[in-house]
Scaffold this motif. Structure first.
Motif, PDB file in Angstrom:
ATOM      1  N   ASP A   1       0.813  -1.213   0.000  1.00 14.16           N
ATOM      2  CA  ASP A   1       0.000   0.000   0.000  1.00 14.16           C
ATOM      3  C   ASP A   1       0.850   1.268   0.000  1.00 14.16           C
ATOM      4  O   ASP A   1       0.315   2.365  -0.061  1.00 14.16           O
ATOM      5  CB  ASP A   1      -0.918   0.025   1.223  1.00 14.16           C
TER       6      ASP A   1
ATOM      7  N   ASN B   1      -1.600  10.187   2.453  1.00 17.34           N
ATOM      8  CA  ASN B   1      -2.279   8.905   2.650  1.00 17.34           C
ATOM      9  C   ASN B   1      -3.135   8.531   1.447  1.00 17.34           C
ATOM     10  O   ASN B   1      -3.220   9.273   0.465  1.00 17.34           O
ATOM     11  CB  ASN B   1      -3.067   8.898   3.964  1.00 17.34           C
ATOM     12  N   LYS B   2      -3.759   7.377   1.527  1.00 15.15           N
ATOM     13  CA  LYS B   2      -4.529   6.863   0.387  1.00 15.15           C
ATOM     14  C   LYS B   2      -5.750   7.715   0.057  1.00 15.15           C
ATOM     15  O   LYS B   2      -6.325   7.587  -1.010  1.00 15.15           O
ATOM     16  CB  LYS B   2      -4.930   5.409   0.625  1.00 15.15           C
TER      17      LYS B   2
END
Length: 93
Positions: A3, A62-63
């Motif tokens: 990720d 972040n994602k």
């Protein structure tokens, strides 16, 4: 983690970045050149205009595309605080 994506941005031209990665054995980092218009340096506050260089630093995004950590190193010979950046990353995954 799969990720996490590591991008490095510099004012170097792509061929120089590729040469450095090969010499250093770096193969899991995507290199990006800000040489042409310095847009990353200008937009993120890393551009040292009088030298046309980027200062050292770290930005963790972040994602959800939220900036969760930023460090601007005051002296280009100083290393970034990788431990703090890694803690910010771990907090997001």
């Amino acid at each position: 983690s799969d990720d996490v994506v590591v991008l490095t941005v510099s004012m170097d031209l792509p061929f120089a970045q590729k040469r450095w990665c090969g010499a250093a054995g770096v193969d899991k980092v995507e290199t990006l050149s800000d040489h042409k218009d310095a847009s990353f340096g200008t937009n993120y506050g890393f551009l040292i205009e009088e030298l046309r260089l980027l200062s050292r630093g770290v930005v963790v995004i972040n994602k959800d595309n939220k900036v969760t950590y930023v460090e601007y190193v005051p002296e280009v010979t100083q290393a970034v605080n990788f431990d703090a950046a890694l803690e910010a990353i771990k907090a997001d995954i």
